[in-house]
Write a protein that holds these residues in place. Structure first.
Motif, PDB file in Angstrom:
ATOM      1  N   GLU A 103      17.636  12.359  -3.205  1.00 40.42           N
ATOM      2  CA  GLU A 103      16.670  11.895  -2.209  1.00 40.42           C
ATOM      3  C   GLU A 103      15.347  12.661  -2.353  1.00 40.42           C
ATOM      4  O   GLU A 103      14.259  12.075  -2.286  1.00 40.42           O
ATOM      5  N   LYS A 104      15.422  13.975  -2.586  1.00 39.22           N
ATOM      6  CA  LYS A 104      14.212  14.783  -2.802  1.00 39.22           C
ATOM      7  C   LYS A 104      13.471  14.318  -4.060  1.00 39.22           C
ATOM      8  O   LYS A 104      12.244  14.219  -4.073  1.00 39.22           O
ATOM      9  N   LEU A 105      14.229  14.040  -5.114  1.00 41.44           N
ATOM     10  CA  LEU A 105      13.627  13.562  -6.357  1.00 41.44           C
ATOM     11  C   LEU A 105      12.905  12.240  -6.119  1.00 41.44           C
ATOM     12  O   LEU A 105      11.777  12.045  -6.589  1.00 41.44           O
ATOM     13  N   GLN A 106      13.519  11.331  -5.374  1.00 40.33           N
ATOM     14  CA  GLN A 106      12.896  10.040  -5.083  1.00 40.33           C
ATOM     15  C   GLN A 106      11.605  10.231  -4.295  1.00 40.33           C
ATOM     16  O   GLN A 106      10.600   9.568  -4.553  1.00 40.33           O
ATOM     17  N   LYS A 107      11.596  11.170  -3.360  1.00 47.14           N
ATOM     18  CA  LYS A 107      10.385  11.443  -2.580  1.00 47.14           C
ATOM     19  C   LYS A 107       9.273  11.961  -3.491  1.00 47.14           C
ATOM     20  O   LYS A 107       8.125  11.533  -3.370  1.00 47.14           O
ATOM     21  N   GLU A 108       9.620  12.866  -4.406  1.00 47.07           N
ATOM     22  CA  GLU A 108       8.624  13.375  -5.354  1.00 47.07           C
ATOM     23  C   GLU A 108       8.052  12.245  -6.207  1.00 47.07           C
ATOM     24  O   GLU A 108       6.842  12.167  -6.432  1.00 47.07           O
ATOM     25  N   ILE A 109       8.910  11.359  -6.675  1.00 45.33           N
ATOM     26  CA  ILE A 109       8.467  10.233  -7.498  1.00 45.33           C
ATOM     27  C   ILE A 109       7.546   9.328  -6.683  1.00 45.33           C
ATOM     28  O   ILE A 109       6.492   8.902  -7.160  1.00 45.33           O
ATOM     29  N   SER A 110       7.924   9.060  -5.442  1.00 44.15           N
ATOM     30  CA  SER A 110       7.112   8.198  -4.572  1.00 44.15           C
ATOM     31  C   SER A 110       5.773   8.843  -4.271  1.00 44.15           C
ATOM     32  O   SER A 110       4.735   8.160  -4.268  1.00 44.15           O
ATOM     33  N   ASP A 111       5.766  10.147  -4.014  1.00 45.19           N
ATOM     34  CA  ASP A 111       4.517  10.862  -3.733  1.00 45.19           C
ATOM     35  C   ASP A 111       3.587  10.829  -4.948  1.00 45.19           C
ATOM     36  O   ASP A 111       2.381  10.620  -4.798  1.00 45.19           O
ATOM     37  N   GLU A 112       4.129  11.042  -6.139  1.00 46.25           N
ATOM     38  CA  GLU A 112       3.317  11.001  -7.354  1.00 46.25           C
ATOM     39  C   GLU A 112       2.751   9.616  -7.590  1.00 46.25           C
ATOM     40  O   GLU A 112       1.588   9.466  -7.974  1.00 46.25           O
ATOM     41  N   ALA A 113       3.550   8.589  -7.316  1.00 42.65           N
ATOM     42  CA  ALA A 113       3.075   7.206  -7.497  1.00 42.65           C
ATOM     43  C   ALA A 113       1.958   6.902  -6.502  1.00 42.65           C
ATOM     44  O   ALA A 113       0.979   6.231  -6.848  1.00 42.65           O
ATOM     45  N   ALA A 114       2.074   7.407  -5.279  1.00 43.25           N
ATOM     46  CA  ALA A 114       1.049   7.182  -4.267  1.00 43.25           C
ATOM     47  C   ALA A 114      -0.252   7.890  -4.638  1.00 43.25           C
ATOM     48  O   ALA A 114      -1.345   7.353  -4.389  1.00 43.25           O
ATOM     49  N   GLU A 115      -0.158   9.061  -5.236  1.00 48.88           N
ATOM     50  CA  GLU A 115      -1.352   9.800  -5.658  1.00 48.88           C
ATOM     51  C   GLU A 115      -2.092   9.088  -6.780  1.00 48.88           C
ATOM     52  O   GLU A 115      -3.310   9.196  -6.894  1.00 48.88           O
ATOM     53  N   GLN A 116      -1.372   8.374  -7.630  1.00 44.16           N
ATOM     54  CA  GLN A 116      -1.976   7.691  -8.767  1.00 44.16           C
ATOM     55  C   GLN A 116      -2.676   6.384  -8.361  1.00 44.16           C
ATOM     56  O   GLN A 116      -3.430   5.833  -9.129  1.00 44.16           O
ATOM     57  N   GLU A 117      -2.389   5.916  -7.190  1.00 41.21           N
ATOM     58  CA  GLU A 117      -2.993   4.639  -6.749  1.00 41.21           C
ATOM     59  C   GLU A 117      -4.378   4.814  -6.233  1.00 41.21           C
ATOM     60  O   GLU A 117      -4.922   5.740  -5.910  1.00 41.21           O
TER      61      GLU A 117
END
Length: 117
Positions: A103-117
């Motif tokens: 779950e923590k890994l998924q949050k990190e992935i989601s946060d990184e994707a949001a930063e790239q947008e």
């Protein structure tokens, strides 16, 4: 001259644990059930009353699946009316820690994707 280099054998996914993770994440209620148990709600009737949309049938399937995997322990008391409680096993606590890390890994992935947008 003989080549004495070590060869690495092919690494395979851990079959049983991978299947468990897939099954638990595939059940949309398992994580909610673990959260209920962690907060002290361990009787099926109380679980159904605590979560909108959770039915007795689906909860029983989820509890049975998790009990079969050894994540949960079912305790039936010899009382009238019958009383059943579920507890997280020591193995279940280890397994849930892995789910928490995913779950923590998924949050990190989601946060990184949001930063790239």
């Amino acid at each position: 001259m003989i080549d004495k280099e070590k060869k690495i054998s092919r690494k395979l996914a851990p079959e049983r644990s991978a299947r468990m993770v897939e099954t638990i994440f595939g059940c949309k209620w398992s994580l909610t059930v673990f959260q209920l148990l962690a907060s002290g709600v361990n009787r099926p009737g109380a679980m159904v009353r605590s979560v909108d949309g959770l039915t007795t049938k689906v909860l029983n399937e989820c509890l049975t699946k998790n009990t079969r995997f050894g994540i949960l322990e079912r305790i039936a008391y010899n009382e009238t009316p019958p009383r059943v409680e579920y507890l997280i096993t020591p193995f279940g606590k280890k397994f849930i820690r892995i789910l928490d890390e995913l779950e923590k890994l998924q949050k990190e992935i989601s946060d990184e994707a949001a930063e790239q947008e």
